[in-house]
Design a protein around this motif. Structure first.
Motif, PDB file in Angstrom:
ATOM      1  N   GLU A 289       0.870  -1.358   0.188  1.00 13.19           N
ATOM      2  CA  GLU A 289      -0.206  -0.008   0.078  1.00 13.19           C
ATOM      3  C   GLU A 289       0.929   1.431   0.068  1.00 13.19           C
ATOM      4  O   GLU A 289       0.522   2.171  -0.647  1.00 13.19           O
ATOM      5  CB  GLU A 289      -0.838  -0.083   1.145  1.00 13.19           C
ATOM      6  CG  GLU A 289      -2.025  -1.121   1.317  1.00 13.19           C
ATOM      7  CD  GLU A 289      -2.751  -1.210  -0.097  1.00 13.19           C
ATOM      8  OE1 GLU A 289      -2.852  -0.085  -0.742  1.00 13.19           O
ATOM      9  OE2 GLU A 289      -3.077  -1.849  -0.294  1.00 13.19           O
ATOM     10  N   PHE A 290       2.046   1.221   0.759  1.00 14.75           N
ATOM     11  CA  PHE A 290       3.024   2.364   0.819  1.00 14.75           C
ATOM     12  C   PHE A 290       3.519   2.618  -0.525  1.00 14.75           C
ATOM     13  O   PHE A 290       3.574   3.532  -0.970  1.00 14.75           O
ATOM     14  CB  PHE A 290       4.183   1.801   2.063  1.00 14.75           C
ATOM     15  CG  PHE A 290       4.989   2.898   2.016  1.00 14.75           C
ATOM     16  CD1 PHE A 290       4.747   4.041   2.970  1.00 14.75           C
ATOM     17  CD2 PHE A 290       6.411   2.412   1.567  1.00 14.75           C
ATOM     18  CE1 PHE A 290       5.815   5.069   2.961  1.00 14.75           C
ATOM     19  CE2 PHE A 290       7.259   3.332   1.832  1.00 14.75           C
ATOM     20  CZ  PHE A 290       7.051   4.631   2.588  1.00 14.75           C
ATOM     21  N   LEU A 291       3.958   1.612  -1.317  1.00 15.96           N
ATOM     22  CA  LEU A 291       4.353   1.974  -2.708  1.00 15.96           C
ATOM     23  C   LEU A 291       3.342   2.246  -3.597  1.00 15.96           C
ATOM     24  O   LEU A 291       3.773   3.103  -4.387  1.00 15.96           O
ATOM     25  CB  LEU A 291       4.997   0.259  -3.000  1.00 15.96           C
ATOM     26  CG  LEU A 291       6.427  -0.219  -2.329  1.00 15.96           C
ATOM     27  CD1 LEU A 291       6.611  -1.616  -2.608  1.00 15.96           C
ATOM     28  CD2 LEU A 291       7.614   0.770  -2.653  1.00 15.96           C
ATOM     29  N   ARG A 292       2.134   1.571  -3.488  1.00 17.73           N
ATOM     30  CA  ARG A 292       1.296   2.135  -4.314  1.00 17.73           C
ATOM     31  C   ARG A 292       0.736   3.526  -4.138  1.00 17.73           C
ATOM     32  O   ARG A 292       0.517   4.290  -5.106  1.00 17.73           O
ATOM     33  CB  ARG A 292      -0.058   1.329  -3.942  1.00 17.73           C
ATOM     34  CG  ARG A 292      -0.878   1.190  -5.348  1.00 17.73           C
ATOM     35  CD  ARG A 292      -1.885  -0.205  -5.236  1.00 17.73           C
ATOM     36  NE  ARG A 292      -1.145  -1.317  -5.497  1.00 17.73           N
ATOM     37  CZ  ARG A 292      -1.114  -2.362  -4.779  1.00 17.73           C
ATOM     38  NH1 ARG A 292      -2.290  -2.503  -3.982  1.00 17.73           N
ATOM     39  NH2 ARG A 292      -0.607  -3.476  -5.151  1.00 17.73           N
ATOM     40  N   THR A 293       0.831   3.853  -3.030  1.00 18.02           N
ATOM     41  CA  THR A 293       0.537   5.561  -2.765  1.00 18.02           C
ATOM     42  C   THR A 293       1.796   6.068  -3.251  1.00 18.02           C
ATOM     43  O   THR A 293       1.188   7.276  -4.058  1.00 18.02           O
ATOM     44  CB  THR A 293       0.666   5.761  -1.158  1.00 18.02           C
ATOM     45  OG1 THR A 293      -0.274   4.869  -0.501  1.00 18.02           O
ATOM     46  CG2 THR A 293       0.434   7.245  -0.855  1.00 18.02           C
ATOM     47  N   ILE A 294       2.808   5.764  -3.267  1.00 18.43           N
ATOM     48  CA  ILE A 294       4.119   6.425  -3.804  1.00 18.43           C
ATOM     49  C   ILE A 294       3.825   6.281  -5.443  1.00 18.43           C
ATOM     50  O   ILE A 294       3.895   7.482  -6.153  1.00 18.43           O
ATOM     51  CB  ILE A 294       5.376   5.777  -3.824  1.00 18.43           C
ATOM     52  CG1 ILE A 294       5.620   5.998  -2.224  1.00 18.43           C
ATOM     53  CG2 ILE A 294       6.522   6.626  -4.548  1.00 18.43           C
ATOM     54  CD1 ILE A 294       7.068   5.420  -1.794  1.00 18.43           C
ATOM     55  N   GLU A 295       3.357   5.343  -6.064  1.00 20.75           N
ATOM     56  CA  GLU A 295       3.207   5.272  -7.546  1.00 20.75           C
ATOM     57  C   GLU A 295       2.204   6.224  -7.993  1.00 20.75           C
ATOM     58  O   GLU A 295       2.425   6.911  -8.855  1.00 20.75           O
ATOM     59  CB  GLU A 295       2.987   3.730  -7.907  1.00 20.75           C
ATOM     60  CG  GLU A 295       2.779   3.351  -9.428  1.00 20.75           C
ATOM     61  CD  GLU A 295       2.291   2.088  -9.812  1.00 20.75           C
ATOM     62  OE1 GLU A 295       2.624   1.136  -9.049  1.00 20.75           O
ATOM     63  OE2 GLU A 295       1.834   1.964 -10.664  1.00 20.75           O
ATOM     64  N   THR A 296       0.955   6.255  -7.273  1.00 18.47           N
ATOM     65  CA  THR A 296      -0.131   7.035  -7.779  1.00 18.47           C
ATOM     66  C   THR A 296      -0.172   8.309  -7.134  1.00 18.47           C
ATOM     67  O   THR A 296      -0.824   9.139  -8.163  1.00 18.47           O
ATOM     68  CB  THR A 296      -1.602   6.207  -7.280  1.00 18.47           C
ATOM     69  OG1 THR A 296      -1.335   6.051  -5.942  1.00 18.47           O
ATOM     70  CG2 THR A 296      -1.668   4.974  -8.233  1.00 18.47           C
ATOM     71  N   GLN A 297       0.512   8.703  -6.302  1.00 16.24           N
ATOM     72  CA  GLN A 297       0.332  10.107  -5.703  1.00 16.24           C
ATOM     73  C   GLN A 297       1.627  10.665  -5.124  1.00 16.24           C
ATOM     74  O   GLN A 297       1.519  11.791  -4.777  1.00 16.24           O
ATOM     75  CB  GLN A 297      -0.841  10.269  -4.677  1.00 16.24           C
ATOM     76  CG  GLN A 297      -0.910   9.528  -3.620  1.00 16.24           C
ATOM     77  CD  GLN A 297      -2.079   9.376  -2.723  1.00 16.24           C
ATOM     78  OE1 GLN A 297      -3.118   8.830  -3.605  1.00 16.24           O
ATOM     79  NE2 GLN A 297      -2.222   9.921  -1.598  1.00 16.24           N
ATOM     80  N   GLY A 298       2.559  10.235  -5.027  1.00 14.13           N
ATOM     81  CA  GLY A 298       3.832  10.489  -4.386  1.00 14.13           C
ATOM     82  C   GLY A 298       3.506  10.553  -2.776  1.00 14.13           C
ATOM     83  O   GLY A 298       2.556  10.354  -2.308  1.00 14.13           O
ATOM     84  N   LEU A 299       4.682  10.503  -2.003  1.00  6.75           N
ATOM     85  CA  LEU A 299       4.489  10.616  -0.410  1.00  6.75           C
ATOM     86  C   LEU A 299       5.363  11.368  -0.067  1.00  6.75           C
ATOM     87  O   LEU A 299       6.728  11.091  -0.332  1.00  6.75           O
ATOM     88  CB  LEU A 299       4.564   9.314  -0.076  1.00  6.75           C
ATOM     89  CG  LEU A 299       4.233   8.966   1.473  1.00  6.75           C
ATOM     90  CD1 LEU A 299       2.671   8.935   1.525  1.00  6.75           C
ATOM     91  CD2 LEU A 299       5.115   7.762   2.075  1.00  6.75           C
ATOM     92  N   GLY A 300       5.078  12.852   0.412  1.00  9.47           N
ATOM     93  CA  GLY A 300       5.955  13.635   0.949  1.00  9.47           C
ATOM     94  C   GLY A 300       6.909  14.116  -0.059  1.00  9.47           C
ATOM     95  O   GLY A 300       6.365  14.453  -1.131  1.00  9.47           O
ATOM     96  N   PRO A 301       8.171  13.960   0.295  1.00  9.64           N
ATOM     97  CA  PRO A 301       9.159  14.623  -0.616  1.00  9.64           C
ATOM     98  C   PRO A 301       9.453  13.501  -2.000  1.00  9.64           C
ATOM     99  O   PRO A 301      10.076  13.942  -2.920  1.00  9.64           O
ATOM    100  CB  PRO A 301      10.524  14.662  -0.033  1.00  9.64           C
ATOM    101  CG  PRO A 301      10.515  13.423   1.017  1.00  9.64           C
ATOM    102  CD  PRO A 301       8.786  13.704   1.292  1.00  9.64           C
ATOM    103  N   ILE A 302       8.711  12.342  -1.898  1.00  8.06           N
ATOM    104  CA  ILE A 302       8.863  11.320  -2.880  1.00  8.06           C
ATOM    105  C   ILE A 302       8.173  11.775  -4.020  1.00  8.06           C
ATOM    106  O   ILE A 302       6.890  11.679  -3.705  1.00  8.06           O
ATOM    107  CB  ILE A 302       8.787   9.934  -2.454  1.00  8.06           C
ATOM    108  CG1 ILE A 302       9.658   9.666  -1.148  1.00  8.06           C
ATOM    109  CG2 ILE A 302       9.280   8.945  -3.577  1.00  8.06           C
ATOM    110  CD1 ILE A 302       9.399   8.537  -0.485  1.00  8.06           C
ATOM    111  N   PRO A 303       8.525  11.851  -5.208  1.00  4.93           N
ATOM    112  CA  PRO A 303       7.431  12.168  -6.435  1.00  4.93           C
ATOM    113  C   PRO A 303       6.708  11.057  -6.966  1.00  4.93           C
ATOM    114  O   PRO A 303       7.047  10.046  -6.395  1.00  4.93           O
ATOM    115  CB  PRO A 303       8.320  12.719  -7.397  1.00  4.93           C
ATOM    116  CG  PRO A 303       9.910  12.004  -7.200  1.00  4.93           C
ATOM    117  CD  PRO A 303       9.833  12.070  -5.589  1.00  4.93           C
ATOM    118  N   MET A 304       5.498  11.327  -7.467  1.00  5.70           N
ATOM    119  CA  MET A 304       4.841  10.473  -8.151  1.00  5.70           C
ATOM    120  C   MET A 304       5.662   9.707  -9.075  1.00  5.70           C
ATOM    121  O   MET A 304       6.175  10.271 -10.022  1.00  5.70           O
ATOM    122  CB  MET A 304       3.440  10.937  -8.875  1.00  5.70           C
ATOM    123  CG  MET A 304       2.453  10.200  -9.142  1.00  5.70           C
ATOM    124  SD  MET A 304       1.217  11.317  -9.552  1.00  5.70           S
ATOM    125  CE  MET A 304       1.270  11.432 -11.310  1.00  5.70           C
TER     126      MET A 304
END
Lengths: 354, 290, 240, 247
Positions: A289-304
């Motif tokens: 879920e954590f990775l999917r969040t990054i993939e679809t919307q980015g997380l904090g400083p990590i871009p999509m």
């Protein structure tokens, strides 16, 4: 059953230590009010039921099975067929074969449908288990995999009953987060009870040393058949709940990908312990879920990172690293309760076991 | 009519036989069922797309080299660290690796299948009486026969072959006579990679595209074929693969139309029956750890 | 300097101590036996010398260099070849392949071929069956093959673990005759045996190993008085 | 689990042969074990004792001959069935269930005698006491020392309430004190449980201390049968142990 008091106490401890944190987690997720998180938690818990079912057979017997998802699929379709409202049935299933025509005018409430589906799954498991549990090692892997293929083909091609490659629709969508919590609690309680009482302990004995088990009168095929039937029925509970959770599904919902992920979660958690099954699902799902969040919307400083497949790729890489660094899984195949027990008898714990 | 079916079935069976060989070879030296083997074939397919415009010998050589490099990397980075773990852990490791390669291909080449321009020179049909034999069938059967013979000679006549067979039988003893197991296992992965590249070239030559998911069905067939044929025995593995392909094609040809869609189900039910009768495979090798 | 020297060797499998405080040594050209009954740690000692188990403590020196804990291949390359318990020939390799695989550590092909020829001269039965699967040989023939395979690496020390195991008495005699010949030709031999009397008679010196891993005696020679003393101790006849 | 109301008085082998690819591992062995007696089975390494043991307990198929329990022919039975009928063996490499506790190991044995729950637990503790390892009951079996592990394996077998207990080298790897204590324990087990014991052992001190009859094998064949005193002075036995060159 004449279990000793100590057994019941240990059962209560193991069940409690595994279920209570899950309930707390579910409540916390619910309190956030975020629909997408509630959905993710629900599906993770349902998946956990299937993995607990897999553990009940494979974890205790040491025999690999790729069939638990097949039983989840059987249960999902069975419960759907039993619970779709009567008025929708003629248009969805115009060509039911004669021996299933009664289904067209038959519909039960969802909880009853789930129960009946679990019972039916258990029955099928028992019947196919009679030959299948005689296989060990890779032959067992191939045998159960072959069974998965057979079920998938039948579900995909038996249009009159399963709607073939079209998705199953009209399934009552009733599974909620709370249903999932109740489901996992039941699954864990039953699985824990099984492995602490005589049947389960005999199966564990056969996993530890087959020859020694035979030498004290344990019939390995019989014990495996019990574990297999129970485990497949538990996987069926997960499958039926899943069907009523997503409401539209097809055979591809329960394909090889799900099969291998469930087996992988069990091994990553630590094959051989119920705790491992629970931990494996939690860790892999949270990570996914954590990775999917990054993939679809980015997380904090990590871009999509919008590449299809990147989540699965990183997840596979992490799984690979866990297996390389901890081949016995996160729990090493031990139950959460043994951490407490070990402390109790600390002075006697001499040296490492080999 | 039946003869025509048999010819077609022999073609498919030969290809499947070749698929199982590479898998069985690695299994016999380290007890690993390599699920990522199908991804090697998939990688071979993408190598063919990239090299399609090159002269044929560059295409063949490039594909083989690419697949062998990935095969060697697999062994070094993923399988060597889990070599002493349980069979289950090794199996799941290979599955995770298969996922990794598959998804990496999806990221690199996109989710949609990539077209592969056809090799028109391969689609020639020969007519013998009222039978049709495609050039591709001839090439497949010949390649399989040559590969089996070369592999047999390699195992029989070369030092590395003798060392491979010694390691297969008794790992500890082979260490005691000074065989470097790392090198032996790596060479098994090289051979396995070459076989995967050959399978890729034969398989994709008859297809119009390559997809990130192409390897999945191939490894399933190879996996099942190798186990029912008899692991640890190359002949058994090839036979198992051949029977899978042969039976499948025959079922599709001979079953009545309404049952034809269930050909897979019937095939895999037969697989279960074979396993129950001969759990160690049709040709069981002695002393193989399963 | 001894060719092989064990000092304070301790081998343990987890909690179980197999060998404790073992000291022994062996000179170039000697034939030394280590006798003792089942379960006293003889095989563990062989495995430690061959590099198959890592000792928990102590040293194993070969030509003055410490080799404990090194890989089997490394130890073989230094010159210790093992004839393991149960022979463990490669049954699905031919007799000739078994012999050539024994020479894996050597590079010079023509020299290996020469060794092979001299080996089948010494063991005619192996020449006779050179193309046959080794699993088809009889027990005695397999034992010859196992010894010949070890010799193919041209070792400085031949280490044998229970070569008489499971063989008929006449065949055991043949094996001991062979060891005697090898000894006469200058091969250094370290024999681990349960068959006490024959081992004692064949060797220059012997050690007796007792439960708990302690070497109790280091006796010389093989006169009969000595043998019967060991015999009494060995079978515990006297303690009943 | 099984009805043992009619307990068999003898466990016998008649002309049992076991051949492996032409090697006669066990060649025409006939022996008889009586209830309430301790029988020793000795012979040099590779004599075929373990193979005979495996054949009697159902782990290795017979090439020829017959194994009987009382009047019943049990040749060809599965190991499970043989143990359910009261012939229970131990293993040289202990084969205890390492992930379970010592008590759980023994409880699994008690289940075979139909004892479950609190009853099985009490019966198991009793067996642990008999073998003097009751203080280890809650240890993980994989963590106990070798000598104690042997006792766990024996306790597990005793808990099945066997009519015939077959022990495969119980003293291997034990020191002198442990060996002597083990011999006493075996005798106590026999006295308390009234079972027949077939004991394969290399340590002659155990054999001569507790066996009432000794069967000697070499190269797959019987070379002597007799009382300890007879065996001690038997020339064939001495030769088997010291090679043909000696005497």
């Amino acid at each position: 059953m004449g279990q000793s008091v100590a057994t019941w106490r240990r059962w209560a401890w193991l069940t409690g230590l595994l279920v209570i944190p899950l309930i707390i987690l579910a409540v916390l997720v619910y309190l956030t009010g975020d629909i997408s998180w509630i959905q993710r938690a629900s599906s993770a818990l349902i998946l956990m039921i299937i993995v607990v079912g897999l553990h009940t057979f494979s974890g205790n017997s040491g025999v690999i099975s790729f069939a638990s998802v097949a039983f989840a699929m059987i249960a999902a379709y069975t419960s759907a067929l039993l619970t779709i409202p009567v008025e929708q049935k003629p248009s969805l299933f115009p060509d039911l074969p004669f021996f299933l025509e009664w289904l067209a005018s038959f519909s039960v409430p969802v909880p009853l449908g789930i129960l009946m589906a679990v019972a039916f799954t258990g029955l099928i498991a028992f019947i196919v288990g009679i030959p299948l549990v005689r296989l060990s090692g890779l032959a067992a892997g191939i045998g159960t995999l072959a069974f998965l293929v057979v079920v998938t083909v039948i579900v995909t091609k038996w249009k009159a009953v399963t709607r073939g490659e079209s998705t199953m629709v009209g399934v009552p969508k009733e599974t909620t987060l709370w249903w999932a919590v109740v489901g996992i609690a039941i699954a864990i309680a039953i699985a824990a009870l099984y492995q602490m009482t005589r049947r389960g302990r005999r199966l564990i004995a056969s996993r530890e040393d087959d020859k020694a088990a035979m030498s004290i009168g344990i019939s390995i095929p019989i014990e495996r058949l019990w574990g297999w039937t129970l485990g497949c029925a538990i996987a069926g509970l997960g499958g039926a709940l899943y069907g009523h959770y997503i409401a539209t599904f097809s055979a591809t919902t329960f394909g090889f990908a799900l099969t291998f992920f469930t087996v992988a979660m069990l091994v990553i958690g630590g094959l051989g312990s119920l705790t491992g099954a629970v931990v494996g699902v939690l860790v892999v799902q949270i990570l996914a879920e954590f990775l999917r969040t990054i993939e679809t919307q980015g997380l904090g400083p990590i871009p999509m990172l919008e590449f299809p497949g990147i989540t699965e790729m990183v997840l596979a890489l992490i799984m690979l690293l866990v297996l390389i660094l901890r081949p016995a899984g996160i729990t090493g195949g031990r139950e959460i309760t043994t951490w407490f027990r070990r402390r109790k008898s600390a002075p006697a714990a001499r040296g490492a076991s080999t | 009519m039946y003869l025509q079916y048999i010819i077609d079935s022999i073609g498919t069976g030969s290809l499947y036989a070749l698929m199982t060989l590479g898998l069985a070879l690695v299994f016999s030296v380290m007890g690993l069922m390599n699920f990522a083997y199908g991804q090697l074939v998939m990688i071979g397919g993408f190598a063919m797309i990239l090299l399609r415009s090159q002269p044929w010998w560059v295409l063949i050589l490039g594909t083989v080299v690419a697949v062998v490099i990935v095969s060697l990397l697999m062994e070094r980075l993923a399988f060597r660290p889990v070599r002493t773990a349980t069979a289950m852990t090794m199996l799941i490791t290979s599955f995770a690796l298969a996922q990794l390669l598959q998804q990496a291909a999806r990221v690199a080449f996109g989710a949609n299948p990539r077209p592969l321009e056809q090799f028109s020179e391969l689609s020639v049909q020969y007519t013998v009486g009222d039978l049709y034999i495609s050039r591709m069938t001839l090439i497949t059967v010949t390649t399989t026969l040559v590969s089996v013979v070369v592999l047999a000679l390699l195992l029989k006549r070369t030092n590395i072959g003798v060392q491979l067979r010694a390691s297969t039988e008794d790992v500890e003893m082979s260490k005691l006579v000074g065989i470097r197991s790392n090198r032996v296992i790596a060479s098994a992965f090289v051979i396995s990679g070459v076989l995967a590249a050959i399978v890729a070239m034969l398989f994709f030559s008859t297809r119009t595209n390559v997809s990130w998911s192409s390897g999945e069905s191939i490894v399933l067939i190879a996996f099942v074929g190798a186990v029912i044929g008899g692991l640890g025995s190359m002949v058994g593995a090839a036979l198992g693969g051949f029977l899978m392909g042969f039976t499948y094609t025959m079922l599709n040809a001979l079953l009545p139309v309404e049952l034809r869609v269930f050909a897979d189900a019937i095939l895999y039910t037969l697989v279960i029956v074979v396993l129950l009768i001969r759990p160690a495979g049709i040709i069981a090798a002695k002393g193989v750890r399963v | 300097m001894s060719l092989l020297e064990l000092q304070g060797l301790r081998i343990a499998y987890g909690e179980a101590v197999a060998v404790q405080g073992l000291d022994l040594h062996l000179d170039e050209g000697e034939f030394v036996s280590l006798i003792g009954h089942n379960g006293v740690g003889k095989s563990s000692t062989v495995k430690a010398i061959a590099g198959l188990v890592k000792p928990a403590a102590g040293t194993i020196s070969f030509t003055g260099e410490e080799i404990q804990g090194k890989d089997p291949g490394v130890i073989l390359r230094k010159g210790i070849a093992v004839v393991p318990e149960g022979r463990r020939i490669f049954t699905r390799l031919t007799v000739k392949e078994n012999l050539t695989v024994g020479a894996t550590v050597r590079k010079d092909r023509s020299a290996i071929e020469a060794s092979y020829r001299s080996m089948i001269e010494r063991f005619p039965v192996l020449g006779k069956y050179s193309g046959r699967m080794a699993g088809l040989l009889s027990g005695g023939e397999q034992q010859q093959l196992a010894i010949a395979r070890a010799l193919m690496s041209e070792p400085r020390l031949l280490l044998l673990d229970e070569p008489s195991l499971g063989l008929a008495p006449q065949i055991v005699d043949q094996v001991f005759d062979l060891l005697g010949e090898l000894r006469a030709q200058g091969t250094t031999i370290f024999l681990v045996e349960q068959n006490a009397a024959q081992a004692i008679r064949a060797s220059d010196r012997y050690y007796v190993m007792r439960t708990g891993g302690v070497i109790q005696v280091e006796a010389k020679g093989g006169d009969s008085a000595d043998v019967s003393a060991i015999e009494a101790d060995y079978l515990h006849f006297g303690k009943v | 689990m099984m009805d043992r109301s009619s307990r068999a008085e003898t466990l016998t082998t008649d002309g049992v042969c076991v051949y492996f690819e032409g090697v006669k591992a066990v060649d025409d062995i006939s022996l008889s074990v009586q209830r309430n007696r301790i029988h020793g089975l000795i012979g040099p390494n590779g004599a075929g004792k373990s193979t005979l043991f495996n054949a009697v307990s159902g782990f290795v198929p017979l090439t020829a001959g017959r194994v009987s329990l009382g009047d019943a022919d049990i040749s060809g039975w599965s190991p499970t069935r043989i143990s359910q009928h009261g012939v229970v063996r131990t293993f040289q490499d202990t084969r205890i269930f390492k992930a379970l506790t010592v008590l759980e190991n023994v409880e699994l044995g008690a289940m075979d005698a139909g004892l479950h729950g609190n009853v099985g637990r009490a019966a198991s503790l009793q067996v642990l006491e008999l073998l003097r390892i009751d203080h280890l009951a809650d240890e993980i079996a994989g963590n106990v020392a070798l000598g104690d592990g042997r006792r766990v394996g024996i306790a597990r077998a005793v808990a099945t309430q066997p009519d015939f207990l077959m022990m495969d080298e119980p003293a291997a790897g034990l020191d002198e004190k442990e060996t002597s204590e083990l011999a006493d324990s075996i005798k106590e087990i026999r006295d308390e449980r009234q079972c027949g014991v077939l004991l394969v052992e290399h340590d002659m001190s155990v054999i001569f201390k507790i066996c009432e009859e000794i069967h000697v094998m070499d190269s797959g064949r019987t070379i002597a049968v007799g009382t300890p005193d007879e065996i001690r002075t038997n020339a064939a036995v001495i030769e088997a142990y010291f090679g043909s060159g000696h005497s």
